[in-house]
Design a protein around this motif. Structure first.
Motif, mmCIF file in Angstrom:
data_model
loop_
_atom_site.group_PDB
_atom_site.id
_atom_site.type_symbol
_atom_site.label_atom_id
_atom_site.label_comp_id
_atom_site.label_asym_id
_atom_site.label_seq_id
_atom_site.Cartn_x
_atom_site.Cartn_y
_atom_site.Cartn_z
ATOM 1 N N SER A 53 0.419 -4.424 1.959
ATOM 2 C CA SER A 53 -0.866 -4.794 2.561
ATOM 3 C C SER A 53 -1.945 -3.757 2.276
ATOM 4 C CB SER A 53 -0.695 -4.971 4.065
ATOM 5 O OG SER A 53 -1.922 -5.233 4.675
ATOM 6 N N VAL A 54 -1.639 -2.509 2.530
ATOM 7 C CA VAL A 54 -2.635 -1.446 2.331
ATOM 8 C C VAL A 54 -2.973 -1.287 0.844
ATOM 9 C CG1 VAL A 54 -3.065 1.029 2.565
ATOM 10 C CG2 VAL A 54 -2.037 -0.242 4.459
ATOM 11 N N ALA A 55 -1.959 -1.276 -0.007
ATOM 12 C CA ALA A 55 -2.199 -1.117 -1.447
ATOM 13 C C ALA A 55 -2.929 -2.328 -2.019
ATOM 14 C CB ALA A 55 -0.885 -0.900 -2.179
ATOM 15 N N GLY A 56 -2.551 -3.522 -1.583
ATOM 16 C CA GLY A 56 -3.213 -4.728 -2.065
ATOM 17 C C GLY A 56 -4.681 -4.763 -1.691
ATOM 18 N N ASN A 57 -4.985 -4.342 -0.466
ATOM 19 C CA ASN A 57 -6.384 -4.296 -0.049
ATOM 20 C C ASN A 57 -7.148 -3.187 -0.762
ATOM 21 O OD1 ASN A 57 -6.876 -6.429 1.919
ATOM 22 N ND2 ASN A 57 -5.218 -5.449 3.041
ATOM 23 N N ALA A 58 -6.498 -2.070 -1.019
ATOM 24 C CA ALA A 58 -7.150 -0.977 -1.740
ATOM 25 C C ALA A 58 -7.466 -1.383 -3.178
ATOM 26 C CB ALA A 58 -6.272 0.269 -1.724
ATOM 27 N N LEU A 59 -6.592 -2.193 -3.763
ATOM 28 C CA LEU A 59 -6.801 -2.654 -5.133
ATOM 29 C C LEU A 59 -7.642 -3.924 -5.189
ATOM 30 C CD1 LEU A 59 -3.187 -2.051 -6.482
ATOM 31 C CD2 LEU A 59 -5.237 -0.669 -6.912
ATOM 32 N N ASP A 60 -8.090 -4.408 -4.041
ATOM 33 C CA ASP A 60 -8.940 -5.595 -3.933
ATOM 34 C C ASP A 60 -8.253 -6.832 -4.517
ATOM 35 O OD1 ASP A 60 -11.226 -6.685 -2.887
ATOM 36 O OD2 ASP A 60 -12.387 -6.460 -4.731
ATOM 37 N N GLY A 64 -4.431 -14.159 -0.456
ATOM 38 C CA GLY A 64 -3.265 -15.044 -0.507
ATOM 39 C C GLY A 64 -2.107 -14.415 -1.255
ATOM 40 N N LEU A 65 -2.415 -13.692 -2.318
ATOM 41 C CA LEU A 65 -1.376 -13.019 -3.091
ATOM 42 C C LEU A 65 -0.734 -11.891 -2.283
ATOM 43 C CD1 LEU A 65 0.035 -12.810 -5.846
ATOM 44 C CD2 LEU A 65 -1.767 -11.229 -6.542
ATOM 45 N N ILE A 66 -1.547 -11.160 -1.529
ATOM 46 C CA ILE A 66 -1.021 -10.082 -0.685
ATOM 47 C C ILE A 66 -0.092 -10.648 0.386
ATOM 48 C CG2 ILE A 66 -1.634 -8.277 0.977
ATOM 49 C CD1 ILE A 66 -4.300 -7.991 -0.550
ATOM 50 N N VAL A 67 -0.525 -11.725 1.036
ATOM 51 C CA VAL A 67 0.290 -12.342 2.090
ATOM 52 C C VAL A 67 1.595 -12.872 1.516
ATOM 53 C CG1 VAL A 67 0.399 -14.257 3.738
ATOM 54 C CG2 VAL A 67 -1.666 -12.865 3.589
ATOM 55 N N LEU A 68 1.523 -13.550 0.371
ATOM 56 C CA LEU A 68 2.733 -14.090 -0.251
ATOM 57 C C LEU A 68 3.710 -12.973 -0.629
ATOM 58 C CD1 LEU A 68 4.269 -16.533 -1.359
ATOM 59 C CD2 LEU A 68 3.051 -16.199 -3.511
ATOM 60 N N ALA A 69 3.197 -11.913 -1.240
ATOM 61 C CA ALA A 69 4.069 -10.789 -1.615
ATOM 62 C C ALA A 69 4.675 -10.138 -0.379
ATOM 63 C CB ALA A 69 3.272 -9.761 -2.418
#
Length: 119
Positions: A53-60, A64-69
């Motif tokens: 979650s934190v890395a996905g948001n940092a990488l913008d 949906g992809l963050i939630v699925l992963a």
């Protein structure tokens, strides 16, 4: 608009707090499906989805992809930690997502109420 500085300490603190929150809600989900379980097993579940979650948001990355992963890793960690069949793992993952969402919303709205208190 308030500009905030992102520091490594703030990112680490956010990740650790999110991991603890996810571990607590994972324990609630596991208890709901399996009954009495060792709470230490839930500590294995929270950190990886928190990092995603934190890395996905940092990488913008797309939300949906963050939630699925995070959900896929969450289910994998439930399976690894509790060693249950797929149906039980799916139930724990679904309940974990629901409990996390509901409790997160409650905490968010309580924080809004506290921030808007007069005086």
């Amino acid at each position: 608009m308030l500009l905030q500085t992102v520091t490594p300490v703030s990112v680490l603190g956010t990740t650790v707090l999110l991991a603890l929150f996810l571990s607590v809600t994972a324990h609630v989900a596991a208890r709901n499906v399996l009954g009495t379980v060792d709470p230490r097993r839930a500590l294995y579940i929270g950190p990886l989805p928190a990092v995603i979650s934190v890395a996905g948001n940092a990488l913008d990355a797309p939300g949906g992809l963050i939630v699925l992963a995070a959900l896929l890793v969450d289910g994998t960690m439930f399976w690894w930690s509790y060693g249950q069949p797929r149906r039980a793992v799916a139930a724990m993952t679904l309940i974990h997502a629901v409990v996390t969402t509901l409790l997160g919303m409650v905490l968010f709205f309580v924080s809004i109420l506290l921030a808007s208190m007069p005086g």
